[in-house]
Design a protein around this motif. Structure first.
Motif, PDB file in Angstrom:
ATOM      1  N   UNK A   1       5.503   0.586  -2.655  1.00 16.18           N
ATOM      2  CA  UNK A   1       5.679  -0.740  -3.254  1.00 16.18           C
ATOM      3  C   UNK A   1       4.393  -1.601  -2.519  1.00 16.18           C
ATOM      4  N   UNK A   2       4.624  -1.698  -1.156  1.00 12.95           N
ATOM      5  CA  UNK A   2       3.802  -2.427  -0.220  1.00 12.95           C
ATOM      6  C   UNK A   2       2.493  -2.144  -0.518  1.00 12.95           C
ATOM      7  N   UNK A   3       2.039  -0.740  -0.813  1.00  9.38           N
ATOM      8  CA  UNK A   3       0.742  -0.377  -0.956  1.00  9.38           C
ATOM      9  C   UNK A   3      -0.132  -1.058  -1.930  1.00  9.38           C
ATOM     10  N   UNK A   4       0.735  -1.429  -3.063  1.00  8.71           N
ATOM     11  CA  UNK A   4       0.158  -2.027  -4.290  1.00  8.71           C
ATOM     12  C   UNK A   4       0.349  -3.518  -4.194  1.00  8.71           C
ATOM     13  N   UNK A   5       1.167  -4.093  -3.375  1.00  7.59           N
ATOM     14  CA  UNK A   5       1.519  -5.493  -3.327  1.00  7.59           C
ATOM     15  C   UNK A   5       1.810  -6.029  -1.944  1.00  7.59           C
ATOM     16  N   UNK A   6       0.716  -6.012  -0.779  1.00  4.04           N
ATOM     17  CA  UNK A   6       0.577  -6.028   0.408  1.00  4.04           C
ATOM     18  C   UNK A   6       1.295  -7.660   0.327  1.00  4.04           C
ATOM     19  N   UNK A   7       1.150  -8.333  -0.467  1.00  2.00           N
ATOM     20  CA  UNK A   7       1.886  -9.697  -0.211  1.00  2.00           C
ATOM     21  C   UNK A   7       3.376  -9.817   0.200  1.00  2.00           C
ATOM     22  N   UNK A   8       4.019  -8.505  -0.321  1.00  2.00           N
ATOM     23  CA  UNK A   8       5.531  -8.415  -0.205  1.00  2.00           C
ATOM     24  C   UNK A   8       5.726  -8.315   1.326  1.00  2.00           C
ATOM     25  N   UNK A   9       4.942  -7.993   2.110  1.00  2.04           N
ATOM     26  CA  UNK A   9       5.266  -7.506   3.577  1.00  2.04           C
ATOM     27  C   UNK A   9       5.998  -8.538   4.108  1.00  2.04           C
ATOM     28  N   UNK A  10       5.693  -9.839   4.185  1.00  3.06           N
ATOM     29  CA  UNK A  10       6.493 -10.961   4.673  1.00  3.06           C
ATOM     30  C   UNK A  10       7.870 -11.006   4.200  1.00  3.06           C
ATOM     31  N   UNK A  11       8.104 -10.899   3.031  1.00  2.00           N
ATOM     32  CA  UNK A  11       9.532 -10.716   2.592  1.00  2.00           C
ATOM     33  C   UNK A  11      10.383  -9.608   3.164  1.00  2.00           C
ATOM     34  N   UNK A  12       9.559  -8.495   3.146  1.00  2.00           N
ATOM     35  CA  UNK A  12      10.264  -7.210   3.510  1.00  2.00           C
ATOM     36  C   UNK A  12      10.571  -7.328   5.294  1.00  2.00           C
ATOM     37  N   UNK A  13       9.624  -7.925   5.942  1.00  2.00           N
ATOM     38  CA  UNK A  13       9.945  -8.047   7.203  1.00  2.00           C
ATOM     39  C   UNK A  13      11.015  -9.059   7.602  1.00  2.00           C
TER      40      UNK A  13
END
Length: 394
Positions: free
Chosen positions: A259-271
């Motif tokens: 998912x993160x590979x396609x939506x790197x902006x989600x890294x903040x929420x995951x962290x």
């Protein structure tokens, strides 16, 4: 007085939150606990009480210089064991120099260091140990560059850090020897930066210190201890978190990296959700001593008694975070206590977030098919929980 129960509760295998914490959250009042070293303490496990204690100036960290409850033979040094006005005076140069803007400016460099480490791991071939190839070398490289530590000295720093943060694998003599070595090295480096300024955090700390009035300036020894705190916090904590987060995603949410590979902006929420979800510390630490009689969670705390705050448990409190044992990057994570709260909130939180976001993003970008390649082994004698080795393939 209530008979104290043996503490800590968490095991060194895995990252589960011990059931004893959940039982404590459901039981009125605070739990009385006894750690391997020091006197008994009261344990706070619920989020609203944890947040209140961390922000309450009627609790003292400076009084923890006594026989404080702890997992290590010797109590921590430096900024974490001070109260205002000393804490305010000592933290001021760090706040001026160790800013969110500085951390954000480091993002491209953090990304480059992380990608380089991952590519070297790819070149070495699968299976590979993610801890040895990425989780450990990246944060030590970042924090050493930030402080201005020469690259050839990084292995020495890693050895000293491992000893200082050991909970049972090092003797008091080992602990004191590593601490003395760190102090001597940092002192020499600080003196060099005083004579020859550079574009690094240590020089920025010196300049920020010199902006204070002469009677409020941190001493040389105090700046040395501040730099050690930045080193230890910036290296070992982030290294453990990165390994922990990766292990959790690979074993509990294998869909996350694709998912993160396609939506790197989600890294903040995951962290942010992983910061809340993963109980990083082996136990509550940094006792706070009541300066007066007071009540916490329905328990009478008398002046002079220590209180411990279980951050990992507070971050899994269902009254604050519904379905706390579900890993949900879409939830509202505001108010999590992974970096503390109040005046002792982690000064390096912004940099840690940058490193963790860039770390997960780089894994997703370069290794979206990352998977476990065997069982992890776990650190058995460390304050921070996590894999000692994490074999992976791709």
């Amino acid at each position: 007085m209530t008979t104290p129960v043996t503490y800590p509760f968490n095991t060194t295998e895995g990252l589960d939150l011990a059931d004893a914490y959940r039982a404590a959250q459901r039981t009125p009042g605070l739990l009385r606990v006894k750690l391997p070293y020091g006197e008994p303490a009261w344990l706070v496990t619920r989020h609203h009480e944890a947040r209140a204690v961390l922000a309450d100036t009627r609790f003292s960290r400076a009084d923890a210089q006594r026989d404080a409850p702890r997992t290590t033979p010797v109590s921590p040094i430096g900024l974490v064991a001070t109260d205002p006005p000393d804490h305010t005076r000592l933290r001021r140069p760090a706040a001026r120099a160790f800013t969110a803007r500085r951390a954000e400016a480091l993002r491209p460099r953090v990304r480059a260091i992380t990608e380089d480490a991952i590519r070297r791991m790819i070149t070495a071939g699968a299976p590979a140990d993610l801890v040895e190839h990425v989780a450990l070398p990246v944060p030590i490289a970042v924090i050493c560059e930030l402080l201005g530590v020469p690259g050839e000295d990084r292995d020495r720093f890693r050895g000293w850090s491992d000893t200082v943060l050991s909970t049972s694998g090092a003797t008091p003599q080992d602990f004191m020897s590593a601490t003395a070595a760190l102090k001597a090295y940092m002192g020499d480096l600080l003196d060099r930066r005083q004579a020859e300024p550079a574009d690094d955090l240590m020089t920025a700390l010196l300049r920020a210190r010199d902006e204070d009035a002469p009677d409020e300036r941190a001493s040389r020894d105090e700046l040395v201890e501040l730099c050690i705190a930045i080193l230890l916090g910036g290296y070992e904590t982030t290294a453990s978190q990165f390994a922990d987060f990766t292990w959790v995603l690979l074993t509990e949410r294998p869909d996350a990296l694709p998912e993160l590979a396609g939506r790197p902006e989600r890294a903040r929420a995951w962290v942010e959700e992983l910061l809340r979800y993963v109980p990083l510390a082996a136990s509550a630490s940094m006792p706070r001593y009541a300066l007066e009689d007071m009540e916490v969670g329905g328990t009478k705390i008398r002046a002079g008694e220590p209180v411990l705050v279980a951050i990992g448990a507070a971050n899994r409190d269902a009254l604050r975070f519904p379905r706390p044992d579900a890993l949900d990057p879409g939830r509202d994570t505001s108010g999590h206590l992974a970096f503390g709260h109040g005046i002792h909130h982690c000064a390096g939180a912004a940099l840690a977030r940058v490193e963790l976001q860039e770390g997960l993003s780089a894994l997703a970008r370069l290794l979206p098919g990352l998977r476990p390649a065997g069982d992890a082994t776990w650190k058995a004698a460390a304050f921070l929980r996590g894999p000692a080795t994490l074999p992976v393939a791709w």
